[in-house]
Design an enzyme around this catalytic site. Structure first.
Site, PDB file in Angstrom:
ATOM      1  N   ARG A 139      42.610  29.362  32.961  1.00  0.00           N
ATOM      2  CA  ARG A 139      43.741  28.742  32.264  1.00  0.00           C
ATOM      3  C   ARG A 139      43.408  27.303  31.921  1.00  0.00           C
ATOM      4  O   ARG A 139      44.143  26.657  31.189  1.00  0.00           O
ATOM      5  CB  ARG A 139      44.969  28.724  33.177  1.00  0.00           C
ATOM      6  CG  ARG A 139      45.598  30.055  33.302  1.00  0.00           C
ATOM      7  CD  ARG A 139      46.677  30.032  34.340  1.00  0.00           C
ATOM      8  NE  ARG A 139      46.664  31.274  35.040  1.00  0.00           N
ATOM      9  CZ  ARG A 139      47.445  31.564  36.047  1.00  0.00           C
ATOM     10  NH1 ARG A 139      48.317  30.685  36.497  1.00  0.00           N
ATOM     11  NH2 ARG A 139      47.370  32.729  36.621  1.00  0.00           N
ATOM     12  N   GLU A 183      40.140  32.428  43.467  1.00  0.00           N
ATOM     13  CA  GLU A 183      40.211  33.013  42.116  1.00  0.00           C
ATOM     14  C   GLU A 183      40.474  31.840  41.185  1.00  0.00           C
ATOM     15  O   GLU A 183      41.591  31.344  41.090  1.00  0.00           O
ATOM     16  CB  GLU A 183      41.352  34.048  42.048  1.00  0.00           C
ATOM     17  CG  GLU A 183      41.539  34.621  40.653  1.00  0.00           C
ATOM     18  CD  GLU A 183      42.827  35.452  40.521  1.00  0.00           C
ATOM     19  OE1 GLU A 183      43.222  36.149  41.477  1.00  0.00           O
ATOM     20  OE2 GLU A 183      43.445  35.367  39.447  1.00  0.00           O
ATOM     21  N   THR A 228      42.558  35.117  35.410  1.00  0.00           N
ATOM     22  CA  THR A 228      43.110  34.995  34.055  1.00  0.00           C
ATOM     23  C   THR A 228      42.010  35.216  33.000  1.00  0.00           C
ATOM     24  O   THR A 228      41.952  34.516  31.988  1.00  0.00           O
ATOM     25  CB  THR A 228      43.838  33.635  33.843  1.00  0.00           C
ATOM     26  OG1 THR A 228      44.521  33.264  35.039  1.00  0.00           O
ATOM     27  CG2 THR A 228      44.880  33.736  32.736  1.00  0.00           C
ATOM     28  N   LYS A 246      45.055  44.578  40.373  1.00  0.00           N
ATOM     29  CA  LYS A 246      45.957  43.481  40.742  1.00  0.00           C
ATOM     30  C   LYS A 246      47.345  43.948  40.310  1.00  0.00           C
ATOM     31  O   LYS A 246      47.537  44.285  39.135  1.00  0.00           O
ATOM     32  CB  LYS A 246      45.532  42.227  39.986  1.00  0.00           C
ATOM     33  CG  LYS A 246      46.572  41.126  39.917  1.00  0.00           C
ATOM     34  CD  LYS A 246      45.958  39.864  39.316  1.00  0.00           C
ATOM     35  CE  LYS A 246      47.006  38.820  38.999  1.00  0.00           C
ATOM     36  NZ  LYS A 246      46.483  37.458  38.967  1.00  0.00           N
TER      37      LYS A 246
HETATM   38  C1  3PG Z   1      48.374  34.619  38.898  1.00  0.00           C
HETATM   39  O1  3PG Z   1      47.838  34.297  37.871  1.00  0.00           O
HETATM   40  O2  3PG Z   1      47.827  35.404  39.670  1.00  0.00           O
HETATM   41  C2  3PG Z   1      49.743  34.135  39.170  1.00  0.00           C
HETATM   42  O3  3PG Z   1      50.116  33.079  38.378  1.00  0.00           O
HETATM   43  C3  3PG Z   1      49.972  33.812  40.572  1.00  0.00           C
HETATM   44  O4  3PG Z   1      51.304  33.987  40.798  1.00  0.00           O
HETATM   45  P1  3PG Z   1      52.080  32.982  41.741  1.00  0.00           P
HETATM   46  O5  3PG Z   1      51.949  31.640  41.099  1.00  0.00           O
HETATM   47  O6  3PG Z   1      53.501  33.486  41.756  1.00  0.00           O
HETATM   48  O7  3PG Z   1      51.423  33.033  43.083  1.00  0.00           O
END
Ligand code: 3PG
Length: 209
Positions: A45, A41, A69, A129
């Site tokens: 960002r 994924e 994101t 999600k």
């Molecule tokens: C995301 O965008 O899915 C999260 O930032 C992931 O969360 P984590 O860094 O706690 O795994």
């Protein structure tokens, strides 16, 4: 959606990735594939996301490459154009839902509460999600969601790591766990793709324990 969901359910882990440098895309894809987790994924960002998705999806067709994101329809459109096979968002945006349904691209919107899940269901979503999972009740919340929303599959993300992932995967409504714990920033900055491959292998082992 069904075919993609089946693949994600087989892989069981969706590594969340924030890439600063597109040059890392190919070696990273290779490390994940060799580590037994042919899935990514790639989050919007960073500015490198679109190009990284294109590189991974075109050079590693065996890999399931999606975009994360994704906050706007415009980003969703760019992600699909780059070759993303699925779209993930930290929240529920009904315009993005509409776009993805029209384009027939699987979309996993972020939901953390029953009200958001109801809205997502009403809009035609069947996989969400659960984000940020640990902060919003983790496994206990998932078990409650399974009772209330038996037809919704869930990808919990946020605070998942090698220590708690196996417990999450035991929940009947969990299709896969997402997380940044495999492709972590420190290893990426060091270009330590071998360590990422080993982490992927370790995580893969947890999916059967
Ligand atoms: C995301 O965008 O899915 C999260 O930032 C992931 O969360 P984590 O860094 O706690 O795994």
């Amino acid at each position: 959606m069904n075919e993609l969901l089946e693949k994600i359910q087989e892989i069981r882990i969706v590594p969340v990735i924030a890439l600063d440098n597109v040059n890392s895309a190919a070696p990273l894809a290779e490390a994940l594939c060799e580590g037994g987790i042919p899935c990514a994924e790639v989050t919007f960002r960073t500015d490198a996301a679109e190009e990284a998705i294109h590189i991974m999806a075109s050079q590693y067709p065996q890999m399931l490459v999606g975009a994360g994101t994704v906050l706007t329809t415009e980003q969703a459109c760019r992600a699909v154009g780059a070759g993303a096979k699925f779209i993930v968002s930290p929240g529920l945006d009904l315009d993005v839902v509409k776009y993805c349904l029209e384009k027939n691209i699987p979309f996993f919107p972020g939901c953390a509460t029953p009200t958001e899940i109801i809205k997502a269901k009403k809009a035609g979503i069947s996989v969400i999600k659960f984000f940020p999972a640990e902060l919003y009740g983790g496994i206990r919340a998932l078990k409650t969601f399974a009772e209330v929303f038996p037809d919704i599959k869930i990808m919990p993300t946020g605070g998942i790591n090698l220590d708690n992932m196996a417990e999450y995967l035991k929940c009947s409504n969990v299709c896969a766990c997402g997380g940044s714990f495999i492709v972590n920033k420190e290893l990426l900055n060091k270009h330590d793709f071998n360590a990422i491959k080993e982490l992927a292998k370790e995580a893969k082992k947890c999916t059967v324990c």
